[in-house]
Design an enzyme around this catalytic site. Structure first.
Site, PDB file in Angstrom:
ATOM      1  CG  ASN A 208     135.361  43.274  73.689  1.00 28.05           C
ATOM      2  OD1 ASN A 208     134.148  43.416  73.770  1.00 28.05           O
ATOM      3  ND2 ASN A 208     136.044  42.507  74.531  1.00 28.05           N
ATOM      4  CG  ASP A 305     139.184  29.750  76.723  1.00 28.59           C
ATOM      5  OD1 ASP A 305     138.029  29.678  77.207  1.00 28.59           O
ATOM      6  OD2 ASP A 305     139.402  29.779  75.501  1.00 28.59           O
ATOM      7  CG  PHE A 324     127.553  33.239  72.779  1.00 28.71           C
ATOM      8  CD1 PHE A 324     127.049  32.617  73.918  1.00 28.71           C
ATOM      9  CD2 PHE A 324     126.667  33.958  71.979  1.00 28.71           C
ATOM     10  CE1 PHE A 324     125.707  32.697  74.254  1.00 28.71           C
ATOM     11  CE2 PHE A 324     125.317  34.047  72.300  1.00 28.71           C
ATOM     12  CZ  PHE A 324     124.835  33.416  73.432  1.00 28.71           C
TER      13      PHE A 324
HETATM   14  N1  CTP Z   1     135.875  32.849  76.204  1.00 22.12           N
HETATM   15  C1  CTP Z   1     136.203  32.726  77.540  1.00 22.12           C
HETATM   16  N2  CTP Z   1     137.434  33.126  77.977  1.00 22.12           N
HETATM   17  C2  CTP Z   1     138.339  33.644  77.114  1.00 22.12           C
HETATM   18  C3  CTP Z   1     138.007  33.796  75.741  1.00 22.12           C
HETATM   19  C4  CTP Z   1     136.755  33.381  75.330  1.00 22.12           C
HETATM   20  O1  CTP Z   1     135.377  32.245  78.321  1.00 22.12           O
HETATM   21  N3  CTP Z   1     139.507  34.032  77.584  1.00 22.12           N
HETATM   22  C5  CTP Z   1     134.575  32.351  75.754  1.00 22.12           C
HETATM   23  C6  CTP Z   1     133.617  33.414  75.268  1.00 22.12           C
HETATM   24  O2  CTP Z   1     132.784  33.877  76.322  1.00 22.12           O
HETATM   25  C7  CTP Z   1     132.815  32.654  74.224  1.00 22.12           C
HETATM   26  C8  CTP Z   1     133.826  31.661  73.677  1.00 22.12           C
HETATM   27  O3  CTP Z   1     134.832  31.531  74.654  1.00 22.12           O
HETATM   28  O4  CTP Z   1     131.788  31.893  74.806  1.00 22.12           O
HETATM   29  C9  CTP Z   1     134.440  32.036  72.371  1.00 22.12           C
HETATM   30  O5  CTP Z   1     134.900  33.368  72.410  1.00 22.12           O
HETATM   31  P1  CTP Z   1     135.574  34.018  71.137  1.00 22.12           P
HETATM   32  O6  CTP Z   1     136.060  35.359  71.482  1.00 22.12           O
HETATM   33  O7  CTP Z   1     134.667  33.848  69.945  1.00 22.12           O
HETATM   34  O8  CTP Z   1     136.752  32.996  70.891  1.00 22.12           O
HETATM   35  P2  CTP Z   1     138.252  32.984  71.321  1.00 22.12           P
HETATM   36  O9  CTP Z   1     138.463  31.981  72.372  1.00 22.12           O
HETATM   37  O10 CTP Z   1     138.697  34.357  71.639  1.00 22.12           O
HETATM   38  O11 CTP Z   1     138.926  32.429  69.989  1.00 22.12           O
HETATM   39  P3  CTP Z   1     139.515  33.221  68.707  1.00 22.12           P
HETATM   40  O12 CTP Z   1     140.332  34.331  69.284  1.00 22.12           O
HETATM   41  O13 CTP Z   1     140.291  32.165  68.030  1.00 22.12           O
HETATM   42  O14 CTP Z   1     138.332  33.672  67.910  1.00 22.12           O
END
Ligand code: CTP
Length: 401
Positions: A208, A305, A324
């Site tokens: 990404n 997650d 974040f």
């Molecule tokens: N994050 C994480 N592990 C994941 C996905 C996300 O630790 N597998 C953490 C990111 O570091 C950030 C937060 O979760 O602090 C939110 O990340 P974001 O990409 O905005 O959210 P998602 O969980 O991917 O949700 P969505 O796809 O619904 O936006």
């Protein structure tokens, strides 16, 4: 900045020992006093005369020097320092420290000291990657030893990889950080940063646009307030800041393991843009075109997650967990939902839609959502966001101490 501080500098026997001359010069230029100690092997690379001339103090080398022992004593030598620095820290010195050996002046000082110890490792890449060195590294980290580097790059032996000693200026930054009496002194803070790469086959991956800039700035700001920072980073565009413990990972699953290994921490900040999905049917060999004109079908599995896993820990949860939220629309609503769903204390939300230029750019406009409400910050540089966020974290940890 280092005025009045005394550094006990233990020089190990490696080719990087020559960089210690520059290190001593930089430290003295910043007002620090340097007491040099050379191992027997170090004296083969740099002479005690060179080192003591630069330090303006006698270089120590012999555990059984009766005159010196009568004057100062090795225990006192290690106690008189504000910080003990080992540069270069060879594989041998690290092994001795990890095993608690004390069979020469350097290792005896390291065992006898009651001060913080910072290592700048330097060795051949294979020695660095050897399971024995990695085991010693893990043990030393668990003992609270600080590290500067090693860096990745061309080595004196002609090979390439991690094992090159950090540059003298980077070691000085790490020394500054270790001696800073900021509001986060004594706190351990974990920061994740950068993107993750999820392999499709050995040569392709899904990634990404995260540059790692915000996470890196945050780690530096927390370090500047005196925190011991563990920085778990995916393959980012920007180099990790000096003076923090860097743990490099590639995939989301590696990031989770690295985070779990780095805990416990007083606070954890999850600035990484973790891939939500990984390729479940990643190929062990490079995927070849089969002539059908059709793309291979990729099967995806959900990644763990990391933020939710740490937020929901029932034992050993950091006192403050900050996530974040990168959103492209309805930023506040999505961020609020995310905070509730994942169970973190604060969410730092930002609008990463292309028009904002935030992802990969140098500025950020964030909204902080916590139990008390919502705080909108005006657009500012990522380093300013980092400084304000670090100060907010320091104040929160101060409240709950
Ligand atoms: N994050 C994480 N592990 C994941 C996905 C996300 O630790 N597998 C953490 C990111 O570091 C950030 C937060 O979760 O602090 C939110 O990340 P974001 O990409 O905005 O959210 P998602 O969980 O991917 O949700 P969505 O796809 O619904 O936006």
């Amino acid at each position: 900045m280092l005025a009045g501080k005394r550094i006990l500098l233990i020089i190990g026997g490696g080719i990087a020992a020559y960089k210690c001359c520059e290190l001593i010069r930089l430290l003295r230029g910043r007002g620090a006093a340097v007491t040099p100690v050379l191992t027997a092997a170090a004296a083969e690379f740099v002479t005690p005369l060179t080192v003591s001339s630069l330090a303006g103090e006698a270089a120590h080398g012999d555990l059984f020097d009766l005159t010196r022992e009568a004057e100062i004593g090795h225990i006192q030598l290690s106690r008189a320092a504000d910080l003990v620095v080992v540069a270069p820290a060879t594989a041998d010195l690290m092994a001795k420290m990890a095993g608690g050996l004390a069979n020469d002046l350097a290792s005896t000082l390291l065992l006898a000291t009651d001060k913080r110890v910072l290592l700048a490792p330097a060795m051949n890449v294979r020695m660095w990657e050897h399971p024995a060195t990695q085991r010693n590294l893990a043990r030393l980290r668990a003992d609270g030893i600080l590290f500067a580097g090693p860096n990745e790059g061309d080595m004196a032996c002609g090979e390439f990889g991690p094992g090159r000693m950090a540059e003298p200026a980077e070691i000085v930054a790490a020394i500054d950080a270790a001696l800073t009496d900021g509001p986060l002194k004594g706190r351990h803070i974990l920061v994740t940063s950068g993107p993750t790469h999820e392999p499709i086959d050995p040569v392709r991956y899904i990634a990404n646009r995260s540059s790692g800039a915000q996470g890196t700035a945050l780690a530096a700001a927390l370090r500047d307030l005196g925190a011991r920072v563990s920085f778990v980073t995916g393959p980012a565009d920007v180099a990790p800041p000096p003076g923090v413990t860097v743990i490099r990972v590639e995939t989301a699953r590696e990031m989770l393991s690295a985070v779990q290994a780095a805990l416990p921490a007083d606070a954890a900040v999850f600035a990484a843009a973790v891939a939500d999905w990984r390729v479940a049917n990643a190929a062990g060999q490079k995927m070849k075109k089969d002539g059908s004109g059709r793309m291979p079908v990729l099967d995806f599995a959900e990644n763990p997650d990391i933020l939710a896993t740490v937020s929901q820990m029932t034992q050993g949860r950091p006192r403050l967990v900050v996530g974040f939220a990168a959103e492209t629309h309805e930023v506040e609503r999505h961020a609020r939902d995310k905070r509730a769903r994942k169970g973190c204390d604060w969410i730092v939300a930002n609008d990463v839609s292309p028009a904002t230029g935030i992802m990969g750019g140098s500025e950020n406009a964030v909204t902080i959502i916590d139990a008390e409400g919502t705080e909108c910050w005006e657009r500012m540089s990522k380093s300013e966001v980092a400084r304000r966020l670090a100060a907010r974290i320091a104040s929160k940890l101060g409240e709950t101490a």
